[in-house]
Write a protein that holds these residues in place. Structure first.
Motif, PDB file in Angstrom:
ATOM      1  N   GLU A  23      10.322  65.018  45.239  1.00  0.00           N
ATOM      2  CA  GLU A  23      10.593  66.354  44.407  1.00  0.00           C
ATOM      3  C   GLU A  23      10.148  65.991  42.966  1.00  0.00           C
ATOM      4  N   ARG A  24      10.384  66.959  42.255  1.00  0.00           N
ATOM      5  CA  ARG A  24       9.920  66.949  40.665  1.00  0.00           C
ATOM      6  C   ARG A  24      10.711  65.944  40.156  1.00  0.00           C
ATOM      7  N   LEU A  25      10.272  64.843  39.271  1.00  0.00           N
ATOM      8  CA  LEU A  25      10.955  63.752  38.625  1.00  0.00           C
ATOM      9  C   LEU A  25      11.200  64.140  37.058  1.00  0.00           C
ATOM     10  N   TRP A  26      11.932  63.703  36.422  1.00  0.00           N
ATOM     11  CA  TRP A  26      11.985  63.663  35.070  1.00  0.00           C
ATOM     12  C   TRP A  26      11.781  65.245  34.481  1.00  0.00           C
ATOM     13  N   ALA A  27      12.418  66.118  35.254  1.00  0.00           N
ATOM     14  CA  ALA A  27      11.929  67.594  34.884  1.00  0.00           C
ATOM     15  C   ALA A  27      13.220  68.282  34.108  1.00  0.00           C
ATOM     16  N   ASP A  28      14.307  67.641  33.912  1.00  0.00           N
ATOM     17  CA  ASP A  28      15.398  68.081  33.105  1.00  0.00           C
ATOM     18  C   ASP A  28      15.375  67.916  31.615  1.00  0.00           C
ATOM     19  N   PRO A  29      15.730  68.919  30.825  1.00  0.00           N
ATOM     20  CA  PRO A  29      15.724  68.780  29.571  1.00  0.00           C
ATOM     21  C   PRO A  29      16.314  67.556  28.908  1.00  0.00           C
ATOM     22  N   GLY A  72      17.355  68.438  23.915  1.00  0.00           N
ATOM     23  CA  GLY A  72      17.485  69.765  24.662  1.00  0.00           C
ATOM     24  C   GLY A  72      15.959  70.324  24.890  1.00  0.00           C
ATOM     25  N   SER A  73      14.976  69.730  24.428  1.00  0.00           N
ATOM     26  CA  SER A  73      13.777  69.974  24.584  1.00  0.00           C
ATOM     27  C   SER A  73      13.299  69.871  26.034  1.00  0.00           C
TER      28      SER A  73
END
Length: 109
Positions: A84-90, A95-96
């Motif tokens: 799945e998508r990795l390191w996609a969280d702000p 917060g960026s």
């Protein structure tokens, strides 16, 4: 680099139904091969492998967001997306939102 994205339909055995070209859903542009990997290199303490990662910009004219099990054609090499998508969280400090998300890929050709 650019990648053609295919999202094939599969039967109960996991085999692609029909031809891969029938499942072209769009292209993603501005991709980056490599990136931070969670796989340490043997005999090289503190060093990690950057292979098998593909960074994809969030902003795509095609609107395509790559998912696990998609197939990506980059140049003449076909890759399978294994994560799945990795390191996609702000970012927790700023917060960026990251401008890229990463997926694990493996060559299938």
């Amino acid at each position: 680099m650019d990648a053609k994205v295919y999202r094939p339909e599969r039967d109960w055995k996991g085999q692609t139904i029909g031809e891969l070209d029938d499942y072209h859903i769009g292209d993603v542009t501005g991709c980056v091969m490599g990136g931070p990997s969670v796989q340490p290199l043997a005999r090289f303490p503190g060093t990690v492998s950057t292979e098998d990662q593909l960074g994809i910009p969030w902003a795509q004219e095609s609107g395509v967001v790559v998912k696990q099990h998609d197939r990506l054609l980059i140049g003449s090499t076909l890759y399978a997306v294994f994560s799945e998508r990795l390191w996609a969280d702000p970012n927790v400090l700023t917060g960026s939102q990251p401008s890229y998300y990463w997926v694990e890929v493996r060559s299938t050709t």
